[in-house]
Design a protein around this motif. Sequence first.
Motif, PDB file in Angstrom:
ATOM      1  N   PHE A   1      25.362  31.837  32.411  1.00 50.43           N
ATOM      2  CA  PHE A   1      26.324  32.418  33.360  1.00 50.43           C
ATOM      3  C   PHE A   1      26.600  31.464  34.521  1.00 50.43           C
ATOM      4  CE2 PHE A   1      22.293  33.629  35.120  1.00 50.43           C
ATOM      5  CZ  PHE A   1      22.459  33.757  36.485  1.00 50.43           C
TER       6      PHE A   1
ATOM      7  N   ILE B   1      37.227  38.129  30.674  1.00 53.03           N
ATOM      8  CA  ILE B   1      36.013  38.824  30.211  1.00 53.03           C
ATOM      9  C   ILE B   1      34.795  38.221  30.917  1.00 53.03           C
ATOM     10  CG2 ILE B   1      34.479  39.280  28.234  1.00 53.03           C
ATOM     11  CD1 ILE B   1      36.963  39.234  26.428  1.00 53.03           C
ATOM     12  N   PHE B   2      34.760  36.885  30.964  1.00 53.83           N
ATOM     13  CA  PHE B   2      33.620  36.205  31.573  1.00 53.83           C
ATOM     14  C   PHE B   2      33.542  36.520  33.063  1.00 53.83           C
ATOM     15  CE2 PHE B   2      30.875  32.860  33.037  1.00 53.83           C
ATOM     16  CZ  PHE B   2      29.983  32.724  31.990  1.00 53.83           C
TER      17      PHE B   2
ATOM     18  N   CYS C   1      34.657  39.197  34.582  1.00 54.67           N
ATOM     19  CA  CYS C   1      34.214  40.598  34.732  1.00 54.67           C
ATOM     20  C   CYS C   1      32.704  40.720  34.508  1.00 54.67           C
ATOM     21  CB  CYS C   1      34.956  41.516  33.762  1.00 54.67           C
ATOM     22  SG  CYS C   1      36.697  41.708  34.185  1.00 54.67           S
ATOM     23  N   LEU C   2      32.191  39.970  33.515  1.00 55.89           N
ATOM     24  CA  LEU C   2      30.747  39.956  33.259  1.00 55.89           C
ATOM     25  C   LEU C   2      30.002  39.463  34.499  1.00 55.89           C
ATOM     26  CD1 LEU C   2      28.123  39.838  31.439  1.00 55.89           C
ATOM     27  CD2 LEU C   2      28.789  37.494  30.927  1.00 55.89           C
TER      28      LEU C   2
ATOM     29  N   PHE D   1      27.861  38.967  22.126  1.00 58.23           N
ATOM     30  CA  PHE D   1      28.396  38.570  23.438  1.00 58.23           C
ATOM     31  C   PHE D   1      27.850  37.224  23.889  1.00 58.23           C
ATOM     32  CE2 PHE D   1      29.717  42.979  23.519  1.00 58.23           C
ATOM     33  CZ  PHE D   1      31.008  42.842  24.021  1.00 58.23           C
TER      34      PHE D   1
ATOM     35  N   LEU E   1      30.675  34.364  24.715  1.00 60.22           N
ATOM     36  CA  LEU E   1      30.830  33.890  26.095  1.00 60.22           C
ATOM     37  C   LEU E   1      29.943  32.693  26.444  1.00 60.22           C
ATOM     38  CD1 LEU E   1      31.006  37.394  27.812  1.00 60.22           C
ATOM     39  CD2 LEU E   1      32.918  35.902  27.242  1.00 60.22           C
TER      40      LEU E   1
ATOM     41  N   PHE F   1      22.306  40.989  29.636  1.00 62.15           N
ATOM     42  CA  PHE F   1      22.438  42.288  28.962  1.00 62.15           C
ATOM     43  C   PHE F   1      21.082  42.804  28.499  1.00 62.15           C
ATOM     44  CE2 PHE F   1      26.620  40.307  27.611  1.00 62.15           C
ATOM     45  CZ  PHE F   1      27.377  41.019  28.518  1.00 62.15           C
TER      46      PHE F   1
END
Length: 270
Positions: A31, A114-115, A117-118, A156, A160, A167
């Motif tokens: 991340f 998407i990334f 928001c993650l 996921f 990503l 998660f």
Amino acid sequence: MMFAVEYYLGLILIGIVAGFASGLLGVGGGFLIVPFQYFLLKYIGVEPDLALLISFGTSLAIIIPTAISGAYKHSQKLDNIVGPGIRLGIFGILGSFIGGFVASLAPSRILEIIFGCLLLFIAIRNLLSRDKKEIKARFDFNFLAIMLTGLFVGFFSGLLGIGGGIFLIVILTMLFGFSMIRAIGTSSVFISLTAIGGTLSYMISGWGVNTFPFSIGYVSIVNFLLIACFSVPLAQVGAKYAHKLPEKRLKQVFGVVVLYIALKMLGILP
């Protein structure tokens, strides 16, 4: 093609920050590795679509040795993490392999959103996190639960370019009653396996397509070597501190950093 000196310095910095975060929080560090690489690649003039796929593929390759390094340190202190981590990881490899192929077909702006928001979810969760008490397990940690969790988190992870620990830790603590430190340790074992499936799929899908020098598919060898050289030893340091430092304060600091990156990925900040 020769890269500018600041490009190499940027890669070293990514390795230091992501490695420490990986060991500390039981996450792969993806991340942080993905957005930082993405910004760096765009800075040297790589097309955004290609920059994103290289960031995903290379991030997963880096996560393998980084997570193994953190997992090794955790396994010296915790004796009940290797078995569950491997069982989850076997299904994670399959999910990650599928996720990687889906990413190579999806529009890059969708993946960016998407990334972003993650990251927003991670940031808010870290900033609001309370001191964790032991939570009673809501579900049995049986074969079906392990299979579904491994496939879901693995997918996921591949999609990503992250390890998926973000998660997995939530699922293990909230649904299966794992303590935070046991979830972090189990997650680091899981991630080191899961990232293998995603890395392979990015190597295959980018074969003959990627124009970036010194790459195997969408995995950049230069980025991999420089970041991993620093992320692997720093993951050991992070894992050591995970057993010593106040969890809440650490999470808040990371929350602020990740919130900034999330807003940048979503295009809210310049």
